[in-house]
Design an enzyme around this catalytic site. Sequence first.
Site, PDB file in Angstrom:
ATOM      1  CG  HIS A 199      40.382  40.761  39.478  1.00 58.78           C
ATOM      2  ND1 HIS A 199      39.500  39.851  38.980  1.00 58.78           N
ATOM      3  CD2 HIS A 199      40.992  40.167  40.541  1.00 58.78           C
ATOM      4  CE1 HIS A 199      39.568  38.738  39.715  1.00 58.78           C
ATOM      5  NE2 HIS A 199      40.466  38.905  40.670  1.00 58.78           N
ATOM      6  CD  GLU A 202      44.174  42.383  43.774  1.00 61.59           C
ATOM      7  OE1 GLU A 202      44.135  42.181  42.549  1.00 61.59           O
ATOM      8  OE2 GLU A 202      44.464  41.486  44.603  1.00 61.59           O
TER       9      GLU A 202
HETATM   10  N1  HPA Z   1      44.112  39.625  41.533  1.00 60.76           N
HETATM   11  C1  HPA Z   1      44.482  39.454  40.275  1.00 60.76           C
HETATM   12  N2  HPA Z   1      44.649  38.260  39.741  1.00 60.76           N
HETATM   13  C2  HPA Z   1      44.425  37.179  40.484  1.00 60.76           C
HETATM   14  C3  HPA Z   1      44.046  37.310  41.795  1.00 60.76           C
HETATM   15  C4  HPA Z   1      43.870  38.593  42.340  1.00 60.76           C
HETATM   16  O1  HPA Z   1      43.513  38.812  43.514  1.00 60.76           O
HETATM   17  N3  HPA Z   1      43.921  36.045  42.267  1.00 60.76           N
HETATM   18  C5  HPA Z   1      44.201  35.208  41.263  1.00 60.76           C
HETATM   19  N4  HPA Z   1      44.513  35.894  40.174  1.00 60.76           N
HETATM   20 ZN    ZN Z   2      40.803  37.707  42.410  1.00 59.96          ZN
END
Ligand code: HPA
Ligand code: ZN
Length: 340
Positions: A199, A202
Amino acid sequence: MEKNELVNYIKQLPKAELHLHIEGTFEPELMFEIAKRNNLSLAYDSVASLKKAYQFNNLQEFLDIYYIGAQVLLHEQDFYDLTWAYLQKIHQQNVVHTEIFFDPQTHTDRGVSFETVINGIYKALKDGQHQLGISFRLIMSFLRHLDESSAFETLKQALPFKDWIDGVGLDSSEIGNPPSKFERVFKQAADHGFKLVAHAGEEGPAEYIWEALDLLHVCRIDHGNRSIDDAKLVERLAQQQIPLTLCPLSNLELKVVQDLKEYPASKMLDKNLLITINSDDPAYFGGYLNENYIALTNNLSLTPDQIKQLAINSFKGSWLNEVEKNKWISEMEQLIPTKN
Ligand code: HPA
Ligand code: ZN
């Protein structure tokens, strides 16, 4: 096409899902059922009061409640039931391939063994493959708010199950926990043959996407919204066709975007980015995969060709082999003539 024709078009398209946290598919009804059979109580007295708490101003407010919900999962059967419920749901939505995350530390930190967690999830995935025809990949995600040594320990626990786990990822609280914190863990995971994703971008800055690419050497970026702030990064992502796993309803609910009308998906398609649409944590964000496609289509007035491109991208960005990818893509191209 009329609005309802577009919705039907979305529903019948075969699709792959590439960004899905299995703990984020825990519907309140099942949560209460499992809590009851495990003699545990939730901090909420009903499904309705729990659902009322699902109002988030940012990622952390969501994570706090998501980790609480996961605490009722104790036994292999619980993890099986959770995963099976998700597979049944997506089967109705023509999702034919899914690549799911699980967060071992959320459970091992509470004394539930790694083996219990993965046995339940993996058995359900195998049953989904045989009974529902849904192919899958499994991604073990490290919680980035925990330290490097905890991630190394988790990697060690995963090794006996190496054949079941296709890749590793990085999730949880992004800001203040840059990819660089896990450079050595990802290097070791790569040495063991795991594929890598993270990730990034975000809530965190474009800089974290650069780090995920250059320090962790990921092959796919989860979210990646902030890439649009950085022209050089967009050029790199487009040139190397690095998939981004976008999650529109998640981004809306966590206030990553204020309005889906401003969602960067059309802009990203125009810039030739390999974007895909995904549901992230559907039990918390108001919709599974089709609802994400529909919300985006309604807000951005996507054309059938753009919708089809997103579905094709979901296979292109997947970890299916080339033969399997091409099978789905050519099937879509043959069976579904589009009229705009
Ligand atoms: N971002 C970061 N961690 C997470 C997310 C997300 O969208 N969903 C579940 N854990
Ligand atoms: Zn996620």
